[in-house]
Design a protein around this motif. Structure first.
Motif, PDB file in Angstrom:
ATOM      1  N   GLY A 163       0.956  -1.206  -0.289  1.00 54.57           N
ATOM      2  CA  GLY A 163      -0.219  -0.010   0.116  1.00 54.57           C
ATOM      3  C   GLY A 163       0.780   1.211  -0.046  1.00 54.57           C
ATOM      4  O   GLY A 163       1.833   1.396   0.598  1.00 54.57           O
ATOM      5  N   ALA A 164       0.327   2.135  -0.701  1.00 52.96           N
ATOM      6  CA  ALA A 164       1.482   3.555  -1.027  1.00 52.96           C
ATOM      7  C   ALA A 164       1.307   4.566   0.218  1.00 52.96           C
ATOM      8  O   ALA A 164       2.081   5.145   0.350  1.00 52.96           O
ATOM      9  N   SER A 165       0.052   4.271   0.704  1.00 53.77           N
ATOM     10  CA  SER A 165      -0.142   5.461   1.898  1.00 53.77           C
ATOM     11  C   SER A 165      -1.346   5.086   2.830  1.00 53.77           C
ATOM     12  O   SER A 165      -2.163   4.816   2.261  1.00 53.77           O
ATOM     13  N   TYR A 166      -1.268   5.560   4.095  1.00 53.13           N
ATOM     14  CA  TYR A 166      -2.178   4.995   5.109  1.00 53.13           C
ATOM     15  C   TYR A 166      -2.722   6.179   5.729  1.00 53.13           C
ATOM     16  O   TYR A 166      -3.831   6.232   6.107  1.00 53.13           O
ATOM     17  N   GLY A 167      -2.174   7.257   5.753  1.00 55.30           N
ATOM     18  CA  GLY A 167      -2.355   8.339   6.752  1.00 55.30           C
ATOM     19  C   GLY A 167      -2.476   7.758   8.059  1.00 55.30           C
ATOM     20  O   GLY A 167      -3.606   8.511   8.847  1.00 55.30           O
ATOM     21  N   ALA A 168      -1.897   7.086   8.507  1.00 54.75           N
ATOM     22  CA  ALA A 168      -1.843   6.303   9.998  1.00 54.75           C
ATOM     23  C   ALA A 168      -0.392   6.145  10.408  1.00 54.75           C
ATOM     24  O   ALA A 168       0.498   5.685   9.210  1.00 54.75           O
TER      25      ALA A 168
END
Ligand SMILES: *Cc1c(COP(=O)(O)O)cnc(C)c1O
Length: 431
Positions: A84-89
């Motif tokens: 996954g490229a980004s989670y914002g977590a």
């Protein structure tokens, strides 16, 4: 050498981007001609869209200390992308990269990841202003710290004169919060504090200047400015966006044995992906939200792909035997070769180098600050740049930038570069 396809792409790019580029120096304005479009890079070499291959000394302006598409970095990015490229977590790689950074930079007791060097310096200065409850910032002429409004000022002539902005669109009252003094001039620093007691929040400095061409700090300069800042209740901020993991594992502060209050990083710590970081003394960093009142945030901060590229880059450096000694040795060969080549044809040059960052100035004198750097013959540099390009060496397209040697540059690459420079200098002499 055909650059037909680059020319076609540059024409198309101008329909979309101001000046055809997404960052100004890429347009080659100071050397003339049109930029080549790069199709790919591997190790020390890049290949343009017309199939011309060059030995690259730009290294994406500093990040690529391992060279282009290092297998370990590529693998780390691929593996991270699958997750996954980004989670914002929060994610674990943030901690892994932070641990490596603080191991190399013990002064960064706490840090915050951002997505560019610009964000790092801008945020560090907001923090310094909050911590000291002062508003002014002292920087050095020729120092580049990203493109935040108040940091675009560099044109101060007199000591502690309020700077004029270099960019349109910066309100004069914002530019007036920045004081500019000459690099390597402690007396001017002292004078600035004398003229504006208890107004200056921080001194921000490139501990080895890289954005007026390479200019090393004079002996005692960094120690002196940290002491002066502290004496006057201000913070010292080292902008190590270039020098971090470049001039040594512990950056310039490790090399010179002097710790600032805050440090800004970027470039190498992102391994070619967008990363910046700022950090320093715990009591200062704890003012940053959410633990404190200084707001600073980022949707993609600590992005797992970027963290993975940074971790892989630092680990690959750490696993390279004598990485910095090797960089020093190869860069010294290049420096000596360039000096000799210029001497053979009696072209006066001044070569500044610290580790693997180097600038050849077409300048008779010593280059120790912005004023002396700007005495260089930029027309001659432009002709040198173009001749080197013809000889398949891709240099930074400006007299006032650093060339970077990477761990991918072999002794043969260095020898080829020196050969190219000999031919280039002979051409300059002849014409
Ligand atoms: C490149 C650079 C910056 C800005 O970093 P970006 O990632 O381009 O925003 C800041 N300071 C120094 C010393 C730099 O060389």
């Amino acid at each position: 050498m055909s650059t037909r396809r680059s020319q076609q792409l540059f024409a198309r790019a101008q329909e979309f981007f101001p000046g055809g580029v997404n960052s100004p120096v890429r347009a080659w304005h100071s050397v003339g001609g049109e930029p080549v479009f790069i199709a790919r890079g591997a190790g020390a070499k890049i290949v343009d869209v017309d199939g011309n291959e060059y030995l690259d000394y730009v290294g994406s302006w500093g990040p690529l200390i391992l060279g282009h598409s290092h297998p370990r970095v590529v693998a780390a990015i691929q593996a991270a992308a699958m997750r996954g490229a980004s989670y914002g977590a929060p994610c674990e790689p943030e901690i892994e990269l932070a641990q490596r950074i603080t191991g190399a930079f013990p002064s960064m007791e706490r840090m915050r990841f951002v997505s560019s060097g610009t964000e790092a310096t801008m945020s560090a200065l907001r923090l310094a202003r909050a911590f000291t409850r002062r508003s002014k910032v002292l920087k050095f002429a020729g120092g580049y710290h990203g493109h935040a409004d108040f940091l675009l000022a560099r044109a101060g002539s007199g000591i502690a004169t309020l700077a004029l902005s270099d960019s349109a669109g910066v309100p004069s009252d914002i530019a007036a919060t920045t004081l500019v003094v000459p690099y390597n001039n402690l007396q001017a620093v002292e004078q600035a504090f004398h003229v504006r007691p208890e107004e200056i929040a921080a001194i921000v400095v490139e501990p080895v200047a890289g954005n007026m061409g390479v200019v090393p700090p004079a002996p005692g300069f960094l120690q002196g400015l940290v002491a002066t800042a502290h004496h006057h209740g201000a913070l010292a901020i080292f902008d190590e966006v270039i020098t971090g993991f470049r001039v040594g594992w512990g950056g310039a502060q490790g090399l010179f044995g002097i710790a600032p209050d805050l440090t800004c990083l970027g470039k190498i710590v992102g391994g070619g992906l967008p990363v910046g970081a700022y950090g320093g003394r715990r009591e200062i960093m704890d003012l940053v939200a959410p633990s404190g009142p200084v707001y600073q945030a980022g949707t993609l901060s600590g992005n797992p792909l970027a963290m993975a590229a940074g971790i892989a880059t630092l680990d690959a450096i750490a696993d390279t035997p004598n990485a910095y000694a090797e960089l020093e040795r190869r860069s010294a060969l290049l420096e000596q070769g360039l000096r000799d080549a210029a001497r053979q044809v009696a072209i006066p040059v001044s070569v500044n180098r610290v580790g693997s960052m180097l600038t050849l100035f077409f300048n008779r004198g010593t280059v120790a600050d912005y004023d002396s750097a700007t005495q260089s013959d930029t027309d001659l540099f432009a002709r040198y740049f173009r001749a080197m390009l013809t000889n398949r060496v891709y240099l930074p397209p400006s007299q006032f930038e650093a060339a970077f040697v990477s761990l991918a540059h072999s002794d043969q690459d260095i020898a080829d570069t020196i050969d190219g420079a000999q031919t280039a200098f002979q051409g300059l002499r002849a014409s």
